[in-house]
Motif scaffolding. Structure first.
Motif, short mmCIF file in Angstrom:
data_model
loop_
_atom_site.label_atom_id
_atom_site.label_comp_id
_atom_site.label_asym_id
_atom_site.label_seq_id
_atom_site.Cartn_x
_atom_site.Cartn_y
_atom_site.Cartn_z
N PRO A 137 59.66 65.71 1.95
CA PRO A 137 59.02 64.43 1.59
C PRO A 137 57.71 64.23 2.34
N THR A 138 56.80 63.48 1.70
CA THR A 138 55.48 63.25 2.30
C THR A 138 55.57 62.57 3.65
N ALA A 139 56.47 61.60 3.78
CA ALA A 139 56.61 60.89 5.05
C ALA A 139 57.01 61.84 6.18
N SER A 140 57.88 62.78 5.88
CA SER A 140 58.30 63.76 6.89
C SER A 140 57.15 64.69 7.26
N ILE A 141 56.36 65.10 6.24
CA ILE A 141 55.20 65.96 6.49
C ILE A 141 54.21 65.26 7.42
N VAL A 142 53.94 63.99 7.14
CA VAL A 142 53.00 63.22 7.95
C VAL A 142 53.51 63.08 9.38
N LEU A 143 54.81 62.84 9.53
CA LEU A 143 55.39 62.72 10.87
C LEU A 143 55.22 64.03 11.66
N ILE A 144 55.45 65.16 10.98
CA ILE A 144 55.29 66.46 11.64
C ILE A 144 53.85 66.67 12.10
N TRP A 145 52.89 66.33 11.24
CA TRP A 145 51.49 66.54 11.59
C TRP A 145 51.02 65.57 12.67
N GLN A 146 51.59 64.36 12.69
CA GLN A 146 51.27 63.44 13.78
C GLN A 146 51.77 63.97 15.11
N VAL A 147 52.96 64.53 15.11
CA VAL A 147 53.51 65.11 16.35
C VAL A 147 52.67 66.31 16.79
N MET A 148 52.21 67.09 15.85
CA MET A 148 51.43 68.28 16.19
C MET A 148 50.04 67.96 16.71
N PHE A 149 49.34 67.01 16.06
CA PHE A 149 47.93 66.79 16.35
C PHE A 149 47.65 65.50 17.10
N ASP A 204 42.75 75.42 28.05
CA ASP A 204 41.93 74.30 27.58
C ASP A 204 42.64 72.99 27.94
N THR A 205 42.20 72.36 29.02
CA THR A 205 42.87 71.14 29.52
C THR A 205 42.32 69.86 28.88
N SER A 206 41.24 69.95 28.10
CA SER A 206 40.68 68.76 27.45
C SER A 206 41.55 68.38 26.26
N LYS A 207 42.16 67.21 26.33
CA LYS A 207 43.05 66.76 25.27
C LYS A 207 42.25 66.08 24.17
N THR A 208 42.24 66.67 22.99
CA THR A 208 41.50 66.14 21.85
C THR A 208 42.41 65.27 20.99
N ASP A 209 41.94 64.08 20.67
CA ASP A 209 42.67 63.25 19.71
C ASP A 209 42.21 63.69 18.31
N TRP A 210 42.92 64.65 17.73
CA TRP A 210 42.48 65.34 16.53
C TRP A 210 42.21 64.40 15.37
N LEU A 211 43.02 63.37 15.24
CA LEU A 211 42.92 62.48 14.08
C LEU A 211 41.86 61.40 14.26
N LYS A 212 41.23 61.33 15.42
CA LYS A 212 40.19 60.32 15.68
C LYS A 212 38.92 60.99 16.20
N SER A 213 38.62 62.15 15.67
CA SER A 213 37.43 62.89 16.10
C SER A 213 36.88 63.67 14.91
N ASP A 214 35.81 64.43 15.14
CA ASP A 214 35.22 65.25 14.07
C ASP A 214 36.18 66.30 13.56
N LYS A 215 37.18 66.66 14.37
CA LYS A 215 38.14 67.68 13.97
C LYS A 215 39.20 67.16 12.99
N ALA A 216 39.17 65.87 12.71
CA ALA A 216 40.14 65.29 11.77
C ALA A 216 39.98 65.89 10.38
N TYR A 217 38.74 66.23 10.02
CA TYR A 217 38.49 66.84 8.70
C TYR A 217 39.20 68.18 8.59
N VAL A 218 39.18 68.97 9.66
CA VAL A 218 39.85 70.28 9.65
C VAL A 218 41.36 70.10 9.53
N VAL A 219 41.89 69.08 10.21
CA VAL A 219 43.33 68.80 10.12
C VAL A 219 43.72 68.45 8.70
#
Length: 306
Positions: free
Chosen positions: A129-141, A156-171
C-alpha cells in the motif's frame, strides 16, 4: 407459383436480417448503458462543471468573466513554479522509467541465476500500500534515518534532511522509478515474448548480431508497447502528488511543489474558479503531449510496415 414464393422469400430475408441486427444492437446498448451512465455521471458531468466554473467569477454569483481566470492562473508565480517542476519531473522520470524497464526486461529474457527472485522483487512495490511505502521512505530518508546512519558509518557525519533539501528531488525520482519499473518491465517482457521466433531466426541466418536483432527487429516490433508504457508513465508522473503529499504535506520543498499542490491548495481555500482553470490548463498540456506521442508512434509504425 413456386417462382413467386421463392422471390417473396428472397425479399423477406434482408428484412429479417435487418431486424436481427437491430435487435443485437439494442441488446448491446442495453448492456453498455450502465457503464455509459457511470462515465457520464462521474467523468463527463464533473468535467463540464469544471469548464463552467473556469469562466465564472465564483460559484455563488456565477458571473461570466471570459478568460480572465485563465490569465490570472497563467500569470500566477506559484502556478508557473508548479508547472515547471511538474514538466521537469515528467521529462526526467518518464524516459528513465521506459529505458530502465526495457533494459530490465531484456536482462530478464536472458538466462541469469535467480531470475524468478529478481522478477518478484521488482513487482513487490505493486503489492505494498502507498501509505506503507511512504512510511518506509520516511524512515529511510529522515534526518536521523537509515540512509544517514549508513553514510555516518562510511565517514559522512553531516546529517542531511533529504526531504527538506535539494536532494528531495532525487528521493522522489527514486521512489517513482522503484514503484513503476516492475509493472513496465512485465509489459515489455510480454511484448518481447510475443515477437515471432521466425523473424529472429531469419535475422540470425542473415548474420545479424545481437545488437542488430534488438535494434532492427525487437525494438521496432514492440514499438506500440513502448508508446503505451510511455503514456502510462507520463500519466503516473502527473499523479506523483499523492506520495509527495504524504511525505511532505501541503507545502513541500520548492523542487517538489507540483501542479497538484497548487490545485489542492486552491481547493482548500475554496477558490474553485482558479482550481478549475488550472485543471483545464493541465488537461490541455497533457493532451498535447499525448497527441504528439501518438503521432510519433503512428509515423514510426508506418515506417516499420514499409
Amino acid at each position: 407459383m413456386r417462382i413467386k414464393s421463392l422471390i417473396t422469400e428472397r425479399i423477406k430475408q434482408p428484412k429479417q436480417r435487418v431486424k436481427t441486427v437491430g435487435k443485437r444492437e439494442l441488446i448491446s446498448w442495453f448492456f453498455l448503458l450502465p457503464s455509459l451512465i457511470g462515465v457520464f455521471v462521474f467523468f463527463v458531468a464533473p468535467f463540464m462543471v469544471i469548464i463552467a466554473y473556469s469562466f465564472m467569477n465564483n460559484p455563488v454569483q456565477k458571473e461570466f468573466v471570459g478568460f480572465s481566470n485563465f490569465v490570472n492562473v497563467w500569470n500566477n508565480e506559484a502556478f508557473r513554479k508548479a508547472g515547471l517542476n511538474t514538466l521537469n519531473f515528467s521529462f526526467t522520470a518518464v524516459p528513465l522509467a521506459v529505458l530502465l524497464s526495457l533494459i530490465l526486461a531484456v536482462v530478464m529474457e536472458s538466462r541469469i541465476p535467480f531470475k524468478s527472485f529478481f522478477r518478484s522483487s521488482f513487482l513487490s512495490p505493486l503489492m505494498v500500500p502507498t501509505a506503507s511505502i511512504v512510511l518506509i521512505w520516511q524512515v529511510m530518508f529522515h534526518q536521523n534515518g537509515i540512509v544517514n546512519n549508513v553514510l555516518a558509518t562510511l565517514g559522512d557525519t553531516s546529517k542531511t534532511d533529504w526531504l527538506k533539501s535539494d536532494k528531495a528531488y532525487v528521493v522522489l525520482l527514486t521512489l517513482f522509478l522503484w514503484k513503476n519499473l516492475g509493472y513496465n518491465m512485465i509489459l515489455f517482457m510480454s511484448a518481447l515474448g510475443g515477437i515471432p521466433k521466425e523473424l529472429i531466426e531469419v535475422a540470425r541466418i542473415e548474420s545479424a548480431g545481437k545488437f542488430q536483432i534488438f535494434w532492427h527487429v525487437k525494438l521496432r516490433f514492440i514499438s506500440p508497447t513502448i508508446m503505451f508504457v510511455t503514456i502510462m508513465s507520463l500519466i503516473n508522473s502527473f499523479k506523483v502528488f499523492r506520495e509527495i503529499y504524504l511525505l511532505t504535506g501541503d507545502y513541500p520543498y520548492d523542487t517538489l511543489y507540483m501542479l497538484q499542490h497548487y490545485m489542492n491548495n486552491k481547493f482548500a481555500s475554496l477558490d474553485y474558479q482558479m482550481l478549475s482553470s488550472a485543471a483545464i490548463i493541465m488537461f490541455i498540456i497533457v493532451s498535447i503531449l499525448i497527441y504528439f506521442l501518438l503521432k510519433f508512434e503512428d509515423s514510426y509504425g508506418k515506417d516499420v510496415e514499409g
